[in-house]
Each structure stands twice: as structure tokens, then as C-alpha cells.
Design a protein around this motif. Structure first.
Motif, short mmCIF file in Angstrom:
data_model
loop_
_atom_site.label_atom_id
_atom_site.label_comp_id
_atom_site.label_asym_id
_atom_site.label_seq_id
_atom_site.Cartn_x
_atom_site.Cartn_y
_atom_site.Cartn_z
N LYS A 179 0.83 -1.21 0.00
CA LYS A 179 0.00 0.00 0.00
C LYS A 179 0.87 1.26 0.00
O LYS A 179 0.56 2.24 -0.68
CB LYS A 179 -0.93 0.00 1.22
N ILE A 180 1.94 1.20 0.75
CA ILE A 180 2.84 2.36 0.81
C ILE A 180 3.48 2.61 -0.56
O ILE A 180 3.57 3.75 -1.02
CB ILE A 180 3.92 2.14 1.89
N ARG A 181 3.91 1.55 -1.22
CA ARG A 181 4.50 1.69 -2.57
C ARG A 181 3.50 2.31 -3.54
O ARG A 181 3.84 3.23 -4.31
CB ARG A 181 4.96 0.33 -3.10
N ILE A 182 2.27 1.81 -3.50
CA ILE A 182 1.26 2.33 -4.41
C ILE A 182 0.91 3.77 -4.06
O ILE A 182 0.75 4.62 -4.95
CB ILE A 182 0.00 1.44 -4.39
N ALA A 183 0.80 4.07 -2.76
CA ALA A 183 0.47 5.44 -2.33
C ALA A 183 1.52 6.43 -2.82
O ALA A 183 1.19 7.53 -3.28
CB ALA A 183 0.34 5.49 -0.81
N VAL A 242 -7.03 5.40 1.57
CA VAL A 242 -6.04 4.36 1.87
C VAL A 242 -6.65 3.08 2.44
O VAL A 242 -5.95 2.08 2.60
CB VAL A 242 -4.96 4.88 2.84
N GLY A 243 -7.94 3.12 2.76
CA GLY A 243 -8.54 1.89 3.27
C GLY A 243 -9.71 2.17 4.19
O GLY A 243 -10.23 3.30 4.27
N PHE A 244 -10.10 1.13 4.93
CA PHE A 244 -11.23 1.16 5.85
C PHE A 244 -10.66 0.85 7.23
O PHE A 244 -10.61 -0.30 7.66
CB PHE A 244 -12.22 0.08 5.40
N PRO A 245 -10.16 1.85 7.96
CA PRO A 245 -9.43 1.64 9.20
C PRO A 245 -10.13 0.74 10.22
O PRO A 245 -9.48 0.00 10.95
CB PRO A 245 -9.24 3.05 9.75
N LEU A 285 -6.48 -3.81 12.40
CA LEU A 285 -5.34 -3.03 12.91
C LEU A 285 -4.34 -2.76 11.81
O LEU A 285 -3.67 -1.72 11.78
CB LEU A 285 -4.68 -3.77 14.08
N GLY A 286 -4.21 -3.72 10.88
CA GLY A 286 -3.29 -3.54 9.75
C GLY A 286 -3.69 -2.38 8.88
O GLY A 286 -2.83 -1.62 8.39
N GLU A 287 -5.01 -2.20 8.68
CA GLU A 287 -5.49 -1.06 7.90
C GLU A 287 -5.15 0.25 8.60
O GLU A 287 -4.74 1.22 7.96
CB GLU A 287 -7.01 -1.17 7.71
N GLN A 288 -5.31 0.27 9.93
CA GLN A 288 -4.99 1.49 10.68
C GLN A 288 -3.50 1.80 10.60
O GLN A 288 -3.10 2.94 10.41
CB GLN A 288 -5.42 1.33 12.14
N LYS A 289 -2.69 0.76 10.74
CA LYS A 289 -1.23 0.94 10.69
C LYS A 289 -0.80 1.48 9.32
O LYS A 289 0.02 2.40 9.23
CB LYS A 289 -0.54 -0.40 10.97
N ALA A 290 -1.35 0.89 8.26
CA ALA A 290 -0.99 1.33 6.90
C ALA A 290 -1.40 2.78 6.70
O ALA A 290 -0.65 3.58 6.12
CB ALA A 290 -1.67 0.44 5.87
N ALA A 291 -2.59 3.15 7.19
CA ALA A 291 -3.05 4.53 7.04
C ALA A 291 -2.13 5.50 7.76
O ALA A 291 -1.78 6.56 7.22
CB ALA A 291 -4.48 4.65 7.58
#
Length: 505
Positions: free
Chosen positions: A39-43, A56-59, A63-69
Motif C-alpha cells: 500500500k505504501i509503494r502504491i500510495a 487508503v482503506g477502511f481503518p 489493525l493492519g489497515e490502521q497501521k498502513a493509514a
């Protein structure tokens, strides 16, 4: 053009914002799962591309979605970082805890959603929507509100809920065509009617169930929508979402509408997302497909070579693509000559006619001629001797698991037809043994080196055979052939070298 006349009647804004939801709705493509690192690469690539908002997602989902955000927000991107949230306290808090600066909140509003999914009436839905927007704004965050399934919602209720969230402080309202049921004329009218009662920017989120996502998004812009939700490669649930690359180029090239997208990065971004998600694009995909700027038909190639605009609505370089002239059964002589010029290969008329015939014959067999194939074929033609003292009249080979490989070769040697049959360790060896046996009566010519290479991948690849033959008098010559059959290529290469030696003698 006629479109210029029609545009005068539209309410097209000067600039449209691109809200990218590849990392949220795009990830909901069946079979696709994007890791936080991916996700970081694409962002980062989306930010370079110039999108205005990255969802970036649905937090609340993990927890992984929150971390990525949080990590994406920490990159310091130019784009606004958005999290999706239902109009629920826990969803909104999860988005806020992810440090996003933009929250896209939603609730179903159509009769279907009210009755079968939410079990709520209009008043309850309106109240929750207003409360959610107020909660977001109390935290100083940008709020975008979506009435899910808006295009199947009664207009009076849709108007009421949108004006209510606008009064609550919403910055943007979004109109989702959740199951892609709209047609452009209806989408244009809906947005037009909403513009009469809404003062904040209107955004649209269209799905492609009937292949109309891009068309519906453009129709919304015609009515004054100032933002479009889209995904790279049109990824998304079911048939996908509005394709970012298609809607951006249509806005720019057809409507003259500006976006912040650096269009030259579209193909590279598409390829990155395709590699990470594993969803490959069909070759005829608009804008970014392998064939988007490929030409084979002779009439088209002739036009493109004279003036690219005859068969190209935009320059391939505008989107990071390259023009491809494809060789096949529809290829004309001009296209082949153009390719030869690119390779700096010169041929006389007889040599060119020989090459042209080979391309056509291979095309009739369903073979697509690559640039490497064409170069190898050209080298073979250029290397042929001016006359042939030994000509192939025909050959057959027999081989198999329990059969001794045997070849029968018929040659025309200075007007005399001669035939020989020989065995070998394989069909190629047997065929070359038979040729050497026949030629030995005239000259003692032997094979010194043999090389074979597949020009391109696949079982139908052209085989390029290169040989060196020599006689007892110190004469040697190279031979080359490029055809689709390995045995035939070997036979032709050997005869090519033999003829050169006989002429030299």
C-alpha cells in the motif's frame, strides 16, 4: 468538431479533482489483497501521479489497515490521505486514530438498503448522517459524505439528506452509483438537479456493472461535478470502478478539463498496480493496454506513418506509452519498410519481396511477427546467395519414442533430382546427414558448427539456425535460416552455406 458545439451547453468545471480509491475499493477486487508495505509503494506512486485524495482503506476493518493509514499519512505526501468510515462511532474513531486528514463517511439510503440491510427509516438514517459529519468536523477533519446507492434513492430523500449534511459542515457530497445502474443522461440530470440545491462540491463514485462507469462519471462532470472517484486500471468489486486513466484522459483530451494528474506516469502506475495485485490488463484496455497504440492493418499503418493523428486520438507519449507497429497478416509493405529503416537495414527490391512474402505467410498461419523476428528474417534474406546450385525439392522426417530418426531429402543439383535417406540421433541430425551424403558426390562439404535459438518465447517461436560449413579445399561459409520449424530452419541454413561454398569454388 461537433463535441465543441455540445460542450457550450454543459456546466463543465475548469478543473476536476481526482479521488483515488485503488487502495480501498480497488483492494475489494475479488482475489486481491494488498499488504501494508505494498500500500505504501502504491500510495507513493499515486502521489507522484498527482491524485488529489488517496483513500487508503477502511481503518475500522483491521489493525493492519490502521497501521498502513498512519504510515502513509506519515510520508508527508502532497495528496490528502483519506479513510473510509460508516456513520458509526467506532468506525469514525478508528479513522481518527489513523491520523488521516480526510474522512469519507457513508450510509445506505435507497429503499433496498433501508429495508433489507439497515432496518432503519429515513429519519434515523438522516440523523445518524448529520451526527457523523458533525463529529468529523468537531475534530477538524475534512468530511465527505456518501449516500450509498444514491442512484436508486428517492430524489426528495436524497435532497434532504445531502442538504442536511451540508448544513452540518460537510465539505463534499458524493453520489455513488453503487451497482452501476445509471446511464449517462440520467446521471447528468441527477447531478444537475442536486447542483440546484447543494452549494458544496459534488463528487461521483461510479461502478462498471454495465460498462458505463467512465461514461457516467463524465456525464456528472458535464453537469458540474467537481470530483471523480476512480481506481487505477478500473479495479474494484464485481466489474470494477471508474478507470482513472480513462476518465483523466477523456477529461483532458476531449473536454479540455484540467486535473493535477501527470499523465506521462499513467502507464507506469498501471503496470505497478497490475504487478502488485496480480490483475493483468487485457491488451485492448484503453489508454494503458499493450495494444492501445499498436497498429497492424496496412491502411492504418500507412496513415499513422504519414500523420499519427489519422488513427491515434492522442500521442502515446502523453500517457507514458509507445507506438507499436505489429507485423502480421494485415501488415502492409510500408510498415515493413518503416521497420527496416528503424533498424538501418537496406534491401533491394527482390530481397524485400522475399521478406514481405515470408511475413505474410507467417501471418496467415496465425503468427505475430515481433521486432526480433523481423530482424532475424531480414538477416536471413540478406545472407542468401544470389544463385542456388543446390535447391531443396522436399524432405520428410520420421521420429518417435521407439523409432530410429530417419530423414529423406530430395535436392535439385544443377538440374538433376537426387534423393537420399539417412538416420541420425534426431530428425535434424538425420536431415543434415542426408544432405551431406548427396552433396558429397559433388564436393566434400561438412558441418563444422551448428547453433539454434528461439527468437521469442512460446512453442510457436521462430527458430533461427546458424551453421558453418567447410570443404576440403579450405573454403568455408556461414548459413542462416529463420522459420517456424526447427528441422526446416536447419535444412535451409545448411543449404545456404553449401551454395555459398559451391559458388566460391
Amino acid at each position: 468538431m461537433y463535441i465543441d458545439k455540445v460542450k457550450k451547453e454543459m456546466k463543465i468545471p475548469e478543473k476536476v479533482r481526482i479521488f483515488d480509491t485503488t487502495l480501498r475499493d480497488g483492494e475489494q477486487t475479488p482475489g486481491v489483497a494488498i499488504t501494508p508495505d505494498e500500500k505504501i509503494r502504491i500510495a507513493k506512486r499515486l502521489d507522484r501521479l498527482g491524485v488529489d485524495v488517496i483513500e487508503v482503506g477502511f481503518p475500522a476493518s483491521s489493525l493492519g489497515e490502521q497501521k498502513a493509514a498512519r504510515e502513509i499519512k506519515g510520508l508527508g505526501l502532497n495528496a490528502q490521505v483519506c479513510g473510509l468510515a460508516r456513520v458509526l462511532q467506532e468506525d469514525l474513531d478508528a479513522a481518527l486514530d489513523s491520523d488521516v486528514d480526510y474522512i469519507h463517511t457513508f450510509i445506505g439510503t435507497s429503499p433496498l438498503h433501508r429495508e433489507y440491510k439497515l432496518h432503519m427509516n429515513q429519519e434515523e438514517i438522516l440523523t445518524k448522517s448529520v451526527e457523523a459529519v458533525e463529529y468529523i468536523k468537531d475534530h477538524g477533519i475534512i468530511a465527505e459524505f456518501s449516500a450509498e446507492d444514491a442512484t436508486r434513492t428517492e430524489f426528495d430523500f436524497l435532497k434532504n439528506i445531502y442538504t442536511a449534511v451540508e448544513d452540518a459542515g460537510a465539505d463534499v457530497i458524493n453520489v455513488p452509483d453503487t451497482v452501476g445502474v445509471m446511464v449517462p443522461a440520467a446521471m447528468r440530470q441527477l447531478v444537475n438537479d442536486l447542483k440546484n440545491v447543494i452549494n458544496i462540491p459534488i463528487s461521483v463514485h461510479c461502478h462498471d456493472d454495465f460498462g458505463l462507469a467512465v461514461a457516467n462519471s463524465l456525464a456528472a462532470v458535464e453537469a458540474g461535478a467537481q470530483q471523480v472517484h476512480a481506481t487505477i486500471n478500473g479495479l474494484g468489486e464485481r466489474a470494477g470502478n471508474t478507470s482513472l486513466e480513462e476518465v483523466v484522459m477523456a477529461l483532458m483530451a476531449t473536454y479540455g478539463v484540467k486535473t493535477n494528474i501527470t499523465t506521462e506516469l499513467l502507464v507506469g502506475t498501471s503496470e505497478l498496480v497490475s504487478r502488485i495485485t496480480g490483475v493483468k490488463m487485457p491488451p485492448n484496455k484503453a489508454i494503458v493496454g499493450e495494444n492501445a497504440f499498436a497498429h497492424e492493418a496496412g491502411i492504418h499503418v500507412h496513415g499513422v506513418l504519414q500523420k499519427a493523428e489519422t488513427y491515434e486520438p492522442m500521442k502515446p507519449e502523453m500517457v507514458g506509452h509507445t507506438r507499436r507497429i505489429v507485423m502480421g497478416k494485415h501488415t502492409g509493405a510500408r510498415a515493413i519498410r518503416s521497420k527496416l529503416d528503424d533498424y538501418d537495414i537496406e534491401m533491394d527490391e527482390n530481397q524485400f519481396c522475399s521478406l514481405y512474402d515470408q511475413v505474410k505467410k507467417l501471418g496467415d498461419k496465425g503468427k505475430m511477427i515481433t521486432d526480433a523476428d523481423l530482424q532475424a528474417l531480414a538477416e536471413t534474406v540478406l545472407g542468401k546467395p544470389k544463385e542456388e546450385k543446390v535447391k531443396l525439392e522436399g524432405f520428410t522426417v520420421m521420429t518417435g519414442d521407439n523409432v530410429l530418426p530417419t530423414a529423406t531429402v530430395k535436392l535439385n543439383m544443377d538440374g538433376k533430382i537426387k534423393t537420399a535417406a539417412k538416420t541420425g540421433v534426431g530428425p535434424v541430425d538425420a536431415a543434415i546427414n542426408a544432405i551431406q551424403d548427396l552433396v558429397r558426390e559433388t564436393a566434400d562439404i561438412e558441418l563444422k558448427e551448428y547453433h539454434i535459438e528461439a527468437i521469442t518465447g512460446g512453442t510457436n517461436a521462430l527458430a533461427e539456425v546458424f551453421v558453418i560449413m567447410a570443404d576440403g579445399e579450405g573454403n568455408s561459409a556461414t548459413g542462416r535460416s529463420t522459420v517456424e520449424d526447427v528441422v526446416m530452419a536447419s535444412v535451409e541454413a545448411v543449404l545456404d552455406a553449401i551454395n555459398k561454398i559451391l559458388i566460391a569454388r
